[in-house]
Design an enzyme around this catalytic site. Structure first.
Site, PDB file in Angstrom:
ATOM      1  N   ASP A 150      -4.933   7.952  15.111  1.00 21.55           N
ATOM      2  CA  ASP A 150      -5.525   7.889  13.628  1.00 21.55           C
ATOM      3  C   ASP A 150      -6.225   6.450  13.596  1.00 21.55           C
ATOM      4  O   ASP A 150      -6.044   5.755  12.909  1.00 21.55           O
ATOM      5  CB  ASP A 150      -4.418   7.687  12.775  1.00 21.55           C
ATOM      6  CG  ASP A 150      -4.763   7.766  11.393  1.00 21.55           C
ATOM      7  OD1 ASP A 150      -6.040   8.176  10.919  1.00 21.55           O
ATOM      8  OD2 ASP A 150      -3.948   7.381  10.232  1.00 21.55           O
TER       9      ASP A 150
ATOM     10  N   GLY B 280       0.808   5.653   0.509  1.00 20.40           N
ATOM     11  CA  GLY B 280      -0.266   7.042   1.149  1.00 20.40           C
ATOM     12  C   GLY B 280       0.958   8.245   1.019  1.00 20.40           C
ATOM     13  O   GLY B 280       1.982   8.142   0.308  1.00 20.40           O
ATOM     14  N   GLY B 281       0.375   9.149   1.473  1.00 23.57           N
ATOM     15  CA  GLY B 281       1.111  10.637   1.337  1.00 23.57           C
ATOM     16  C   GLY B 281       2.453  10.531   1.934  1.00 23.57           C
ATOM     17  O   GLY B 281       3.498  11.286   1.366  1.00 23.57           O
TER      18      GLY B 281
ATOM     19  N   GLY C  16       0.788  -1.028   0.106  1.00 24.32           N
ATOM     20  CA  GLY C  16      -0.157  -0.189  -0.051  1.00 24.32           C
ATOM     21  C   GLY C  16       0.874   1.125   0.167  1.00 24.32           C
ATOM     22  O   GLY C  16       2.255   1.242   0.373  1.00 24.32           O
TER      23      GLY C  16
END
Length: 182
Positions: free
Chosen positions: A137, A22-23, A20
């Protein structure tokens, strides 16, 4: 062997498959070649590695997550920064499915299942809070669930990337601030 099929390496780690991104970077399934151990390797994006503050934040994630010792917390093995500036966290490779996918597939849940899953999540958070580490988170995407030797719906809480210590040492630099999205 073609260029694209050559194994990618980071020090002692052979990157096997992207799990995966992400940013902040990319998570890979990797093999620690010296031990033959399969791990997850979270590689900070190159443009973010250039920022001293982002690098400090990434290292803090590894430090705080490694303090949360609980059967339902992902185990952190190492933090490294290579001579070229790339930084990564090496952690336990977790099998299973994201709670998001399980909710989509199995909704509605019986109350016993909800209690079984959430009691494990709460156990991790309790240990973190006792250590003054706040996850910040927590969401179904950061909860992996698997049937394992420990029993049905064994949980692992992931991604302390936004974790914050509720205790700040005197003179310490604040790495996050109100109104800033990370």
């Amino acid at each position: 062997m073609s260029e694209s099929s050559k194994p990618r390496r980071l020090g002692d780690f052979e990157l096997v498959k992207e799990l995966g991104s992400g940013g902040m970077g990319t998570v890979w399934e990797a093999v620690q070649t010296s031990l033959g151990r399969r791990v997850a390797l979270k590689l900070l994006a190159p443009h973010i590695s250039m920022s001293p503050t982002a690098l400090q934040r990434f290292q803090r994630e590894a430090e705080m997550a490694s303090k949360v010792m609980h059967p339902n917390s992902v185990e952190i093995y190492d933090f490294q920064q290579l001579s070229d500036g790339r930084a990564f966290i090496v952690m336990e490779l977790v099998k299973g499915a994201e709670l998001t996918d399980i909710i989509e597939a199995d909704y509605p849940f019986e109350p016993e299942r909800i209690i079984r899953i959430l009691s494990q999540v709460c156990g991790v958070l309790d240990v973190g809070h006792r250590l003054k580490v706040i996850h910040r988170d927590l969401k179904p995407d950061n909860i992996m669930v698997d049937a394992s030797a420990q029993g049905k719906d064994f949980v692992k809480v992931l991604d302390f990337g936004l974790a914050k210590s509720s205790e700040q040492a005197p003179g310490a630099t604040q790495l996050t601030m109100a109104g800033t999205a990370i």
